[in-house]
Write a protein that holds these residues in place. Structure first.
Motif, PDB file in Angstrom:
ATOM      1  N   ARG A  38       0.824  -1.198   0.000  1.00 14.55           N
ATOM      2  CA  ARG A  38       0.000   0.000   0.000  1.00 14.55           C
ATOM      3  C   ARG A  38       0.862   1.254   0.000  1.00 14.55           C
ATOM      4  O   ARG A  38       2.026   1.230   0.382  1.00 14.55           O
ATOM      5  CB  ARG A  38      -0.894   0.014   1.246  1.00 14.55           C
ATOM      6  N   GLY A  39       0.242   2.345  -0.384  1.00 17.12           N
ATOM      7  CA  GLY A  39       0.889   3.639  -0.314  1.00 17.12           C
ATOM      8  C   GLY A  39       0.954   4.124   1.120  1.00 17.12           C
ATOM      9  O   GLY A  39       0.491   3.454   2.049  1.00 17.12           O
ATOM     10  N   ASP A  40       1.520   5.295   1.323  1.00 14.48           N
ATOM     11  CA  ASP A  40       1.691   5.846   2.666  1.00 14.48           C
ATOM     12  C   ASP A  40       0.390   5.942   3.447  1.00 14.48           C
ATOM     13  O   ASP A  40       0.379   5.810   4.665  1.00 14.48           O
ATOM     14  CB  ASP A  40       2.330   7.237   2.586  1.00 14.48           C
ATOM     15  N   ASN A  85       3.569   4.823 -11.169  1.00 14.06           N
ATOM     16  CA  ASN A  85       4.723   5.643 -11.549  1.00 14.06           C
ATOM     17  C   ASN A  85       5.706   5.805 -10.401  1.00 14.06           C
ATOM     18  O   ASN A  85       6.919   5.792 -10.608  1.00 14.06           O
ATOM     19  CB  ASN A  85       4.276   7.014 -12.068  1.00 14.06           C
ATOM     20  N   HIS A  86       5.199   5.939  -9.182  1.00 15.70           N
ATOM     21  CA  HIS A  86       6.089   6.050  -8.015  1.00 15.70           C
ATOM     22  C   HIS A  86       6.848   4.741  -7.794  1.00 15.70           C
ATOM     23  O   HIS A  86       8.041   4.750  -7.494  1.00 15.70           O
ATOM     24  CB  HIS A  86       5.295   6.410  -6.765  1.00 15.70           C
ATOM     25  N   VAL A  87       6.133   3.635  -7.949  1.00 19.13           N
ATOM     26  CA  VAL A  87       6.770   2.323  -7.779  1.00 19.13           C
ATOM     27  C   VAL A  87       7.832   2.116  -8.852  1.00 19.13           C
ATOM     28  O   VAL A  87       8.941   1.660  -8.568  1.00 19.13           O
ATOM     29  CB  VAL A  87       5.710   1.194  -7.820  1.00 19.13           C
ATOM     30  N   LEU A  88       7.504   2.469 -10.095  1.00 23.51           N
ATOM     31  CA  LEU A  88       8.452   2.304 -11.197  1.00 23.51           C
ATOM     32  C   LEU A  88       9.713   3.130 -10.966  1.00 23.51           C
ATOM     33  O   LEU A  88      10.833   2.638 -11.150  1.00 23.51           O
ATOM     34  CB  LEU A  88       7.802   2.695 -12.518  1.00 23.51           C
ATOM     35  N   LYS A  89       9.555   4.366 -10.537  1.00 23.23           N
ATOM     36  CA  LYS A  89      10.727   5.222 -10.268  1.00 23.23           C
ATOM     37  C   LYS A  89      11.577   4.648  -9.145  1.00 23.23           C
ATOM     38  O   LYS A  89      12.810   4.613  -9.243  1.00 23.23           O
ATOM     39  CB  LYS A  89      10.275   6.640  -9.925  1.00 23.23           C
TER      40      LYS A  89
END
Length: 119
Positions: free
Chosen positions: A21-23, A31-35
């Motif tokens: 999960r996210g924060d 996109n955050h996971v990919l980066k």
């Protein structure tokens, strides 16, 4: 699914239904996971898995690469296509064929096992 992984997923699933999960407990932003994956995994390990010039290799890997690897390894292990389709959530064999990459050693092993009726 491997029992250890299934147990892990059951233990870590929250009421939201997400294991990762996210924060704020919501669905992860792709996109955050990919980066993060590119920065912390690909860039960090690139030197350990060098890619020859002009070829695709580890440095070109992305999260979706694991899906291709999983499907390819399942086929190499002789797992029936129907099971693989169910596991990856595809009902169409044509889509699954896009994920399948046959390694040279597996291809050679398969041809050796073939019985062409010779005695």
């Amino acid at each position: 699914m491997h029992g250890v992984l299934l147990d892990f997923l059951r233990q870590h699933r929250k009421s939201s239904g997400f294991v990762l999960r996210g924060d704020r407990g919501n669905q992860l932003n792709y996109n955050h996971v990919l980066k993060a994956f590119t920065k912390h995994i690909i860039t960090t390990l690139d030197a350990e898995f060098p890619t020859p010039d002009g070829e695709m290799g580890f440095k070109d890997g992305r999260l979706h690469s694991f899906r291709h690897f999983f499907v390819s390894e399942c086929f190499a292990a002789g797992i029936p296509e129907g099971d693989i389709r169910m596991w990856v959530g595809h009902s169409d064999s044509k889509i699954l064929a896009l994920y399948r990459h046959i390694r040279n050693d597996v291809s050679k092993s398969n041809i050796r096992r073939a019985d062409f009726g010779a005695v």
